[in-house]
Design an enzyme around this catalytic site. Structure first.
Site, PDB file in Angstrom:
ATOM      1  N   ASP A 470       0.823  -1.209   0.000  1.00 38.27           N
ATOM      2  CA  ASP A 470       0.000   0.000   0.000  1.00 38.27           C
ATOM      3  C   ASP A 470       0.855   1.256   0.000  1.00 38.27           C
ATOM      4  O   ASP A 470       0.483   2.273  -0.590  1.00 38.27           O
ATOM      5  CB  ASP A 470      -0.921   0.021   1.230  1.00 38.27           C
ATOM      6  CG  ASP A 470      -2.053  -0.985   1.111  1.00 38.27           C
ATOM      7  OD1 ASP A 470      -2.037  -1.778   0.146  1.00 38.27           O
ATOM      8  OD2 ASP A 470      -2.942  -0.983   1.977  1.00 38.27           O
ATOM      9  N   CYS A 515      -2.157   2.196 -12.997  1.00 40.01           N
ATOM     10  CA  CYS A 515      -2.196   2.028 -11.541  1.00 40.01           C
ATOM     11  C   CYS A 515      -3.384   2.864 -11.080  1.00 40.01           C
ATOM     12  O   CYS A 515      -4.499   2.620 -11.526  1.00 40.01           O
ATOM     13  CB  CYS A 515      -0.874   2.433 -10.901  1.00 40.01           C
ATOM     14  SG  CYS A 515      -0.144   3.958 -11.537  1.00 40.01           S
ATOM     15  N   SER A 516      -3.163   3.867 -10.249  1.00 43.29           N
ATOM     16  CA  SER A 516      -4.256   4.759  -9.872  1.00 43.29           C
ATOM     17  C   SER A 516      -4.172   6.048 -10.681  1.00 43.29           C
ATOM     18  O   SER A 516      -5.055   6.372 -11.456  1.00 43.29           O
ATOM     19  CB  SER A 516      -4.206   5.058  -8.375  1.00 43.29           C
ATOM     20  OG  SER A 516      -5.305   5.853  -7.982  1.00 43.29           O
ATOM     21  N   ALA A 517      -3.044   6.761 -10.529  1.00 40.46           N
ATOM     22  CA  ALA A 517      -2.847   7.984 -11.313  1.00 40.46           C
ATOM     23  C   ALA A 517      -2.319   7.688 -12.711  1.00 40.46           C
ATOM     24  O   ALA A 517      -2.432   8.513 -13.613  1.00 40.46           O
ATOM     25  CB  ALA A 517      -1.886   8.919 -10.579  1.00 40.46           C
ATOM     26  N   GLY A 518      -1.695   6.522 -12.868  1.00 38.99           N
ATOM     27  CA  GLY A 518      -1.153   6.167 -14.174  1.00 38.99           C
ATOM     28  C   GLY A 518       0.225   6.728 -14.433  1.00 38.99           C
ATOM     29  O   GLY A 518       0.648   6.838 -15.590  1.00 38.99           O
ATOM     30  N   ILE A 519       0.952   7.067 -13.366  1.00 36.64           N
ATOM     31  CA  ILE A 519       2.299   7.610 -13.554  1.00 36.64           C
ATOM     32  C   ILE A 519       3.335   6.980 -12.623  1.00 36.64           C
ATOM     33  O   ILE A 519       4.495   6.845 -13.001  1.00 36.64           O
ATOM     34  CB  ILE A 519       2.330   9.154 -13.377  1.00 36.64           C
ATOM     35  CG1 ILE A 519       1.725   9.569 -12.028  1.00 36.64           C
ATOM     36  CG2 ILE A 519       1.613   9.837 -14.524  1.00 36.64           C
ATOM     37  CD1 ILE A 519       1.806  11.056 -11.745  1.00 36.64           C
ATOM     38  N   GLY A 520       2.941   6.601 -11.404  1.00 37.99           N
ATOM     39  CA  GLY A 520       3.904   6.080 -10.431  1.00 37.99           C
ATOM     40  C   GLY A 520       4.309   4.649 -10.719  1.00 37.99           C
ATOM     41  O   GLY A 520       5.369   4.381 -11.278  1.00 37.99           O
ATOM     42  N   ARG A 521       3.467   3.705 -10.332  1.00 39.22           N
ATOM     43  CA  ARG A 521       3.760   2.292 -10.594  1.00 39.22           C
ATOM     44  C   ARG A 521       3.763   2.011 -12.101  1.00 39.22           C
ATOM     45  O   ARG A 521       4.527   1.164 -12.578  1.00 39.22           O
ATOM     46  CB  ARG A 521       2.723   1.419  -9.893  1.00 39.22           C
ATOM     47  CG  ARG A 521       2.728   1.582  -8.389  1.00 39.22           C
ATOM     48  CD  ARG A 521       1.644   0.740  -7.727  1.00 39.22           C
ATOM     49  NE  ARG A 521       1.475   1.123  -6.333  1.00 39.22           N
ATOM     50  CZ  ARG A 521       0.609   0.561  -5.502  1.00 39.22           C
ATOM     51  NH1 ARG A 521      -0.173  -0.422  -5.947  1.00 39.22           N
ATOM     52  NH2 ARG A 521       0.508   0.967  -4.256  1.00 39.22           N
ATOM     53  N   GLN A 559       6.672   8.775  -9.770  1.00 40.47           N
ATOM     54  CA  GLN A 559       6.238   9.868  -8.905  1.00 40.47           C
ATOM     55  C   GLN A 559       7.190  10.195  -7.775  1.00 40.47           C
ATOM     56  O   GLN A 559       7.173  11.316  -7.271  1.00 40.47           O
ATOM     57  CB  GLN A 559       4.873   9.522  -8.290  1.00 40.47           C
ATOM     58  CG  GLN A 559       3.682   9.790  -9.180  1.00 40.47           C
ATOM     59  CD  GLN A 559       2.389   9.441  -8.479  1.00 40.47           C
ATOM     60  OE1 GLN A 559       2.116   8.278  -8.233  1.00 40.47           O
ATOM     61  NE2 GLN A 559       1.584  10.429  -8.155  1.00 40.47           N
TER      62      GLN A 559
END
Length: 593
Positions: A470, A515-521, A559
């Protein structure tokens, strides 16, 4: 083809014979460059603007021209539409304006009111767009070009929450060497005590000549430097100004009046679909042993600092479509917009969508154009858009690197049917679950998409990686590397079954990664895939270059410094497992950091 020298227009400013000769020389040199890059030649009046700023020193004016062009390119200051949001609101905020009076020497006076700037509510590149736009309006005047600019930074009534160090650096860098105006002086008025520390940092970046022009004044001292006739009332002057309405006068009657620099700037932006992959071997690639030595030398903190160098670079491009009022509700996060230059465009369909927008970007892979589509975790109001994109781009594999909820927060909507034989309808597309396989670290779901309009069906494989914690990053990259191989193998198998690749009918379809934002993972997954592909083929790689280039296509990819460092660790872990480096001593230093 010889460059054409722009003729002197009838309404051009009056110049001395020496200044006219310098203008001709400047245009001759610059238009050699415009011919080389097949863009329109520079006009006489634009040339004069740059020469005025450097007192008709041709070489310095050419240097200024390229600094200005490069700054606008880096900050995405192109195709400005002052009547459209968010630029319109930023211009009309009144935080930056041009007074309608001049100082006794004829210099134009620009005013930045710090108390009106709220960094947490503003997008920095939009603030810079407004600043450029208004400064450009000021230097359209020949009188301003000839007599220069006075910049007042009004800090009266402001506090630390109104201050943005990075923006301050950029504005000063702009004024000192990247904007065609003679900077006469900078007056910082009413600075609080805490301002001394950030100013000492900023002043280190300035040449002595520029530093001498900056003066920090009490409000009562301003009239010693400018007469009251040149100052607004709150600074002890006579100029009545309503900051809430003043800048309406600077909005053009017609939106988006042609800017001759747009073409000159845009030629250097990466086109969305025309180039080969940006991820090709570069000149500074490292062998795996060099990478081990490099990470051991820089250590974790050094790699974090390297990431900060990447993070400080603003996106190359614009976000007009993402920031359009009608599309804002389609963004999961307000601070994660999508670059116009690389965004995926949907087909507009009657009764389905009135816009072609989805927060998704084409991203190149190693030596492969558009290998991925990086996108945010679908929202309920974008499920149909998501599946339309999957259908139109002929996607065969979807990779999800988040759960629906993490840390008590919603990260992604349930956009596909979870149970075998269940189905969900999204307009004319029906998605059916054909089966689920639960593995140790991921879940594999086979889906069928039925297009009821075209009466066609396709299979798509959906992977959900379940071993990302998480918070932070995985302690080991082993499960992610194994997952990466599974995804690669499935894509190859699906393409082979499709048959298009071998027959040369169309390029390999992209893998959707979110992922969620589409940039980190998402950025971490794609960076690792690219780096490992190059390492396996050539034995060399460059993480910094890979991430930097990726961010030109999916802005803000990776990120956190922790994710960036994880890429290095994952590559070293892979190399040790594959026997590319001897296990033990070389990697112990890395692991202990």
């Amino acid at each position: 083809m010889e460059p054409a020298t722009a003729p002197r227009p009838d309404m051009a400013p009056e110049l001395t014979p020496e200044e006219e000769q310098a203008t001709k020389q400047f245009l001759e040199e610059i238009n050699k460059w415009t011919v080389q890059y097949n863009v329109s030649p520079l006009s006489w009046n634009v040339a004069v603007k740059f020469l005025m700023a450097r007192k008709f020193d041709v070489l310095r004016a050419i240097e200024l021209f390229h600094s200005y062009r490069e700054t606008r390119r880096k900050e995405g200051i192109v195709k400005l539409k002052p009547h459209e949001e968010p630029l319109r609101s930023e211009i009309l905020s009144g935080k930056f304006t041009i007074l309608n009076v001049r100082d006794p020497t004829g210099a134009s006076i620009a005013l930045f009111t710090a108390r009106l700037h709220h960094p947490h509510k503003s997008v920095q590149h939009v603030v810079l767009q407004a600043l450029f736009y208004l400064l450009d309006r000021a230097v359209d005047s020949f009188e301003t070009q000839r007599n220069g600019l006075v910049f007042i930074y009004d800090m009266c009534g402001s506090n630390y929450a109104n201050f943005e160090l990075d923006l301050g650096k950029k504005v000063l860098n702009l004024l000192k060497g990247a904007f065609p105006a003679r900077l006469k002086k900078v007056l910082i008025v009413g600075a609080p005590i805490w301002f001394r520390v950030p100013y000492s940092i900023i002043s280190l970046l300035l040449k002595d000549k520029v530093r001498e022009r900056i003066q920090i004044l009490k409000t009562s001292e301003v009239t010693q430097h400018l007469p009251r006739e040149c100052l607004p009332e709150n600074l002890g002057g006579y100029v009545k100004i309503d900051l809430a309405t003043w800048n309406f006068q600077f909005l053009p009657q017609v939106n988006g009046h042609p800017d001759p620099f747009d073409e000159i700037i845009l030629f250097s932006l990466p086109p969305a679909l025309d180039w080969d992959s940006v991820h090709v071997p570069g000149p500074h690639a490292m062998t795996i042993q060099e990478l081990v030595d490099y990470v051991n030398a820089r250590q974790k903190q050094g790699i974090y600092e390297e990431y900060e160098d990447i993070r400080r670079e603003n996106p190359v491009g614009t976000f007009h479509c993402s920031m359009s009022p009608g599309n804002l509700e389609k963004n999961r996060y307000g601070d994660v917009p999508c670059l116009d230059q690389t965004r995926v465009k949907l087909t507009k369909r009657s009764g389905h969508t009135q816009t072609d927008y989805i927060n998704a970007s084409f991203m190149d892979g190693y030596k492969q154009k558009n290998a991925y589509i990086g996108t945010q975790g679908p929202l309920e109001n974008t499920y149909r858009d998501f599946w339309l994109m999957v259908w139109e781009q002929k996607v065969l594999v979807i990779v999800m690197t988040t759960r629906f909820e993490e840390g008590g927060r919603r990260k992604c909507g349930q956009y596909w049917p979870l149970e075998k034989d269940s189905r969900i309808r999204f307009g004319f597309l029906t998605v059916t679950n054909l089966g689920v396989e639960n593995m140790n670290h991921y879940k594999k779901t086979t889906l069928e998409i039925h297009n009821t309009e075209e009466r066609q069906k396709r299979q798509v494989t959906h992977f959900q990686f379940l071993s990302w914690p998480d918070y932070g990053v995985p302690s080991s990259a082993a499960s992610l590397i194994d997952f990466l191989r599974v995804v690669r193998n499935q894509q190859s198998l699906a393409v082979s079954n499709m048959g298009a690749r071998s027959k040369g009918q169309c390029p390999e379809p992209p893998i959707v990664v979110h992922c969620s934002a589409g940039i980190g993972r998402t950025g971490t997954f794609c960076s690792l895939d690219i780096c490992l592909a190059q390492l396996e083929e050539l034995g060399t790689l460059n993480v910094f270059q890979t991430v930097s280039r990726m961010r030109t296509q999916r802005a803000f990819s990776i990120q956190t410094p922790e994710q960036y460092y994880f890429c290095y660790k994952a590559i070293l872990e892979f190399a040790e497992k594959e026997g590319m480096v001897s296990s033990g001593q070389n990697l112990l230093a890395v692991e202990s950091q």
